[in-house]
Design a protein around this motif. Structure first.
Motif, short mmCIF file in Angstrom:
data_model
loop_
_atom_site.label_atom_id
_atom_site.label_comp_id
_atom_site.label_asym_id
_atom_site.label_seq_id
_atom_site.Cartn_x
_atom_site.Cartn_y
_atom_site.Cartn_z
N TYR A 176 -3.80 1.96 6.45
CA TYR A 176 -3.30 0.73 5.85
C TYR A 176 -1.78 0.69 5.73
O TYR A 176 -1.17 -0.37 5.96
CB TYR A 176 -3.95 0.52 4.47
CG TYR A 176 -5.45 0.44 4.54
CD1 TYR A 176 -6.09 -0.59 5.25
CD2 TYR A 176 -6.25 1.38 3.92
CE1 TYR A 176 -7.48 -0.67 5.33
CE2 TYR A 176 -7.64 1.32 3.98
CZ TYR A 176 -8.24 0.29 4.69
OH TYR A 176 -9.61 0.21 4.76
N ASP A 177 -1.15 1.80 5.38
CA ASP A 177 0.31 1.81 5.26
C ASP A 177 0.96 1.53 6.59
O ASP A 177 1.94 0.75 6.67
CB ASP A 177 0.80 3.16 4.71
CG ASP A 177 0.43 3.37 3.25
OD1 ASP A 177 0.09 2.36 2.57
OD2 ASP A 177 0.49 4.52 2.78
N GLU A 178 0.44 2.15 7.66
CA GLU A 178 1.01 1.94 8.98
C GLU A 178 0.81 0.50 9.44
O GLU A 178 1.70 -0.12 10.02
CB GLU A 178 0.38 2.90 9.99
CG GLU A 178 0.76 4.36 9.80
CD GLU A 178 -0.13 5.08 8.78
OE1 GLU A 178 -0.90 4.40 8.05
OE2 GLU A 178 -0.02 6.32 8.70
N ALA A 179 -0.37 -0.05 9.15
CA ALA A 179 -0.64 -1.44 9.52
C ALA A 179 0.28 -2.39 8.77
O ALA A 179 0.85 -3.32 9.36
CB ALA A 179 -2.10 -1.78 9.24
N PHE A 180 0.46 -2.13 7.48
CA PHE A 180 1.33 -2.97 6.67
C PHE A 180 2.77 -2.90 7.18
O PHE A 180 3.44 -3.93 7.33
CB PHE A 180 1.26 -2.53 5.20
CG PHE A 180 2.12 -3.35 4.28
CD1 PHE A 180 1.76 -4.65 3.96
CD2 PHE A 180 3.27 -2.81 3.73
CE1 PHE A 180 2.55 -5.41 3.11
CE2 PHE A 180 4.06 -3.56 2.88
CZ PHE A 180 3.70 -4.86 2.57
N GLY A 181 3.23 -1.68 7.48
CA GLY A 181 4.58 -1.52 8.00
C GLY A 181 4.78 -2.21 9.33
O GLY A 181 5.82 -2.83 9.58
N SER A 182 3.76 -2.15 10.18
CA SER A 182 3.83 -2.80 11.49
C SER A 182 3.95 -4.31 11.34
O SER A 182 4.77 -4.96 12.00
CB SER A 182 2.59 -2.44 12.30
OG SER A 182 2.59 -3.10 13.54
#
Length: 199
Positions: A176-182
């Motif tokens: 989720y963190d990576e998706a949000f950052g993307s």
């Protein structure tokens, strides 16, 4: 030629060209050297201030937290001479180049070069003077930032489907963190893609 390809530490700033409204911003990380054997700490600070001054002159309005887009300076000092007179002066000439890139995808959006010239009673003073000689308000600098903005908008418009698919894949895999950052890295200058990413 003394080419300073700089080891970088990023500081995020938000660049907004003057002809855009508040919704059309590009988040830039102004990437400045952390240290370099050929420059003093004060000169490194002067280089950062020079780049920040140029970005500021073209509309900084805040901080970019998820900035994949960075501006990198490269300094080339190619001429040093001593001028004798009532006092001996060191004269430095060179060039400052700036590159706006997507650091994740390694895509260069725009580049810009401007001459450097400085003088002082020591080489250190001359280099500092040269770094301060940049005209932050030049038409060429404004054109550079406008070109970068347009190319960034075009890039994200063309790559939007791929970027959103990657974010969805990360979400499905519970990253989720990576998706949000993307998703948050999509600048609002790419208004359609940015709006889709916010859904």
């Amino acid at each position: 030629a003394l080419l300073l390809l700089l080891a970088f530490a990023a500081g995020s700033l938000l660049a907004q060209p003057s002809d855009l409204d508040d919704l059309a911003r590009v988040s830039l990380s102004v990437v400045t050297p952390e240290s370099h054997s050929a420059l003093s700490e004060a000169q490194l600070s002067s280089l950062r201030n020079t780049v920040v001054r140029m970005v500021t002159a073209n509309g900084i309005s805040g901080d970019g937290i998820f900035a994949d887009i960075a501006i990198f300076p490269v300094v080339d000092l190619y001429d040093k001479r001593t001028v004798e007179g009532m006092r001996t002066l060191t004269v430095i000439q060179g060039e400052l180049s700036l590159f706006v890139k997507n650091v994740v995808q390694n895509v260069t959006f725009a580049s810009f070069s401007t001459p450097l010239r400085g003088q002082g009673t020591s080489e250190r003073q001359a280099v500092t003077s040269a770094l301060r000689s940049v005209d932050a308000d030049s038409r060429a600098a404004a054109d550079f930032f406008d070109t970068a903005r347009l190319r960034i908008a075009d890039y994200y418009a063309e790559e939007c489907d791929r970027l959103l698919t990657e974010a969805q894949t990360l979400t499905t895999a519970q990253f989720y963190d990576e998706a949000f950052g993307s998703v948050m890295s999509i600048p609002d200058v790419a208004s359609d893609c940015h709006a889709r990413a916010q859904r």
